[in-house]
Motif scaffolding. Structure first.
Motif, short mmCIF file in Angstrom:
data_model
loop_
_atom_site.label_atom_id
_atom_site.label_comp_id
_atom_site.label_asym_id
_atom_site.label_seq_id
_atom_site.Cartn_x
_atom_site.Cartn_y
_atom_site.Cartn_z
N LYS A 1 0.89 -1.14 0.12
CA LYS A 1 -0.03 0.01 0.05
C LYS A 1 0.64 1.25 0.12
CE LYS A 1 -3.88 -2.04 2.20
NZ LYS A 1 -4.95 -2.02 3.64
N LEU A 2 2.05 1.17 0.95
CA LEU A 2 2.95 2.34 0.84
C LEU A 2 3.62 2.61 -0.46
CD1 LEU A 2 4.65 1.97 4.13
CD2 LEU A 2 3.11 3.83 3.59
N TYR B 1 2.17 1.65 -3.55
CA TYR B 1 1.19 2.19 -4.41
C TYR B 1 1.06 3.88 -4.16
CZ TYR B 1 -0.24 -1.62 -7.34
OH TYR B 1 -0.29 -2.76 -8.21
N THR B 2 1.22 3.97 -2.61
CA THR B 2 0.86 5.54 -2.52
C THR B 2 1.86 6.52 -2.68
OG1 THR B 2 -0.39 4.76 -0.29
CG2 THR B 2 0.43 6.76 -0.34
N THR C 1 1.74 9.90 4.97
CA THR C 1 1.82 8.87 3.80
C THR C 1 1.35 7.65 4.50
OG1 THR C 1 4.05 9.83 2.97
CG2 THR C 1 3.52 7.73 2.40
N TYR D 1 -2.51 7.99 4.54
CA TYR D 1 -2.95 7.69 2.95
C TYR D 1 -3.09 6.19 2.63
CZ TYR D 1 -3.72 12.80 2.00
OH TYR D 1 -4.38 13.86 2.07
N ALA D 2 -1.86 5.36 2.87
CA ALA D 2 -1.62 4.17 2.64
C ALA D 2 -2.81 3.12 3.16
CB ALA D 2 -0.27 3.61 3.05
N THR D 3 -3.30 3.61 4.35
CA THR D 3 -4.56 2.70 4.81
C THR D 3 -5.66 2.75 4.28
OG1 THR D 3 -4.77 4.36 6.55
CG2 THR D 3 -3.28 2.69 7.12
N MET E 1 -5.81 3.54 1.02
CA MET E 1 -5.49 3.47 -0.64
C MET E 1 -6.20 2.28 -1.57
SD MET E 1 -3.39 3.99 -3.49
CE MET E 1 -3.66 3.08 -4.71
N ARG F 1 -1.86 12.88 -2.58
CA ARG F 1 -0.41 13.06 -2.30
C ARG F 1 0.30 14.36 -2.72
NH1 ARG F 1 1.81 8.35 -6.30
NH2 ARG F 1 2.22 9.79 -8.04
#
Length: 424
Positions: free
Chosen positions: A297-298, A300-301, A358, A361-363, A365, A375
């Motif tokens: 997820k990170l 992709y973020t 970050t 936002y990853a959680t 995504m 972002r």
């Protein structure tokens, strides 16, 4: 009236540029600013208005809500309209009220004038980035290079060429962090007073961004040492606890409740699956837990869309911005090393916004197009560190660092005090 407002916003931009900068800097930056302003209007007329690229939707929603607010003003008088009066504008009151002023003055949608307002804020954001880069130690040449990059960054250009709120959000976030960093350099209570209306406005644009700015704000207020230590990190974290408790008591816990509700809503499996329903949706094997599969997820973020990702024409266009982002990210890692050696407190201020933001936002995504927009504030703050890396390759900067340092003047030895009876 619409064209008059466009000319007025351009004149306002010229006025602010010469007021906020010196004449020499203003003369250098203003041609780029006016070109950036004009480019956004052209993109709006030739690309966004005829919908050559199928993108957005919320921009038209904000304009429609602005029309409802203008109608409300004609019936009930002028005031700041919130979700209590029109439930549909909850958590987006400022963009809708701002566009409503234009709609009210022009007695119609006036999309070009609304875009001129957003374009002006985008140009002011470029000025803040220029000043911010110089504040953390970038050379004037590197700061100007960053200024030009931000002015024509594809993602920011698209989202400030229509009635999106992403440019407004980016301007408020970066300005708040600039004031925090400026307070680290030199404390001034006027900067704190200026942050109050900025944070209030940000609360009515994207409420959760206020909390993302909270940790850097605590660092800016705390008496931290110039060289960051473990003790200073612990002290700053502990200082956040009473501040959060105080804010919770001031509004009866409503702010923290809203934060928790927004986080739970964004992390809920139903919302993530709904967001993934578009052409650029992404689903992860996380068992419904937003905190699982955090590493991909990170990835992709931070890095999506990847060069090999298939998709619409808009997504392919987004890859241009992503390639620029890769370049900025690489240079930011180099710049972070310079700032670590020069001023760790300033680096800590930036990292406390970049890293938690970050991860948050990853959680949530679930869609490349959505994270591509979200972002942008993180991308802008990271690019400040890239300007520091560019400063290292600036010939004038290298020349100044190669100059031998002037030795301090020798201190004369103390003269013995005269004793009584020895003077002639």
């Amino acid at each position: 009236m619409e064209y008059f407002l466009v000319v007025f916003m351009a004149a306002f931009l010229v006025f602010v540029t010469y007021t906020g900068l010196g004449v020499r800097q203003a003369n250098r930056l203003l041609p780029v600013l006016l070109l950036a302003f004009l480019t956004r209007l052209v993109v709006h007329v030739l690309v966004m208005r005829p919908r050559i690229i199928e993108y957005g939707g919320d921009n038209r929603t904000y304009l429609a809500r602005a029309g409802e607010i203008a109608t409300y003003w004609r019936q009930s008088g002028f005031r700041f309209v919130t979700g209590d009066q029109i439930a549909a504008i909850h958590s987006m009151e400022v963009p809708c009220n701002l566009f409503a002023v234009v709609v009210y003055l022009c007695d119609g949608p006036a999309t070009l004038a609304c875009t001129a307002v957003v374009a002006t804020l985008a140009c002011l954001l470029c000025i803040v980035m220029y000043r911010f880069a110089q504040l953390i130690g970038a050379s004037e040449r590197a700061a100007f290079r960053l200024f030009v990059v931000v002015a024509f960054l594809p993602a920011l250009l698209v989202h400030t060429s229509d009635t999106f709120k992403d440019g407004i959000n980016a301007f408020l976030v970066v300005t708040c962090l600039w004031l925090v960093a400026s307070n680290v350099k030199r404390f001034d209570v006027r900067k704190l007073l200026l942050m109050v209306p900025l944070l209030w406005t940000l609360w009515h644009v994207r409420p959760y961004m206020v909390f993302m700015c909270a940790l850097p704000l605590v660092v800016g207020l705390s008496p931290m040492e110039r060289k960051l230590s473990v003790r200073s990190v612990v002290v700053s974290t502990l200082l956040l606890v009473p501040l959060v408790v105080l804010l919770a008591r001031m509004d009866g816990g409503a702010s923290l409740t809203m934060l928790q509700e927004q986080l739970e809503l964004g992390q809920s499996e139903s919302v993530r699956r709904a967001n993934a329903g578009g052409g650029s949706g992404v689903l992860f094997e996380d068992g419904g837990d937003a905190w699982s599969a955090l590493a991909p997820k990170l990835l992709y973020t931070l890095l999506a869309p990847f060069p090999w990702t298939p998709g619409s024409l808009t997504l392919q266009f987004g890859k241009v911005d992503t390639f620029i982002w890769y370049y900025l990210l690489y240079n930011a890692l180099r710049g972070a090393r310079r700032l670590w050696a020069r001023d760790r407190t300033l680096l800590f201020v930036l990292v406390l916004f970049i890293v938690p933001g970050t991860i948050a936002y990853a959680t949530t995504m679930a869609n490349i197009g959505l994270i591509f927009r979200q972002r942008m504030p993180i991308m802008l703050i990271v690019s400040l560190l890239a300007a520091l890396a560019w400063s290292a390759t600036d010939p004038r900067e290298r020349f100044r660092s190669a100059l031998p340092r002037r030795a301090p003047d020798p201190v004369p030895p103390p003269q013995p005090a005269a004793t009584p009876g020895t003077a002639r």
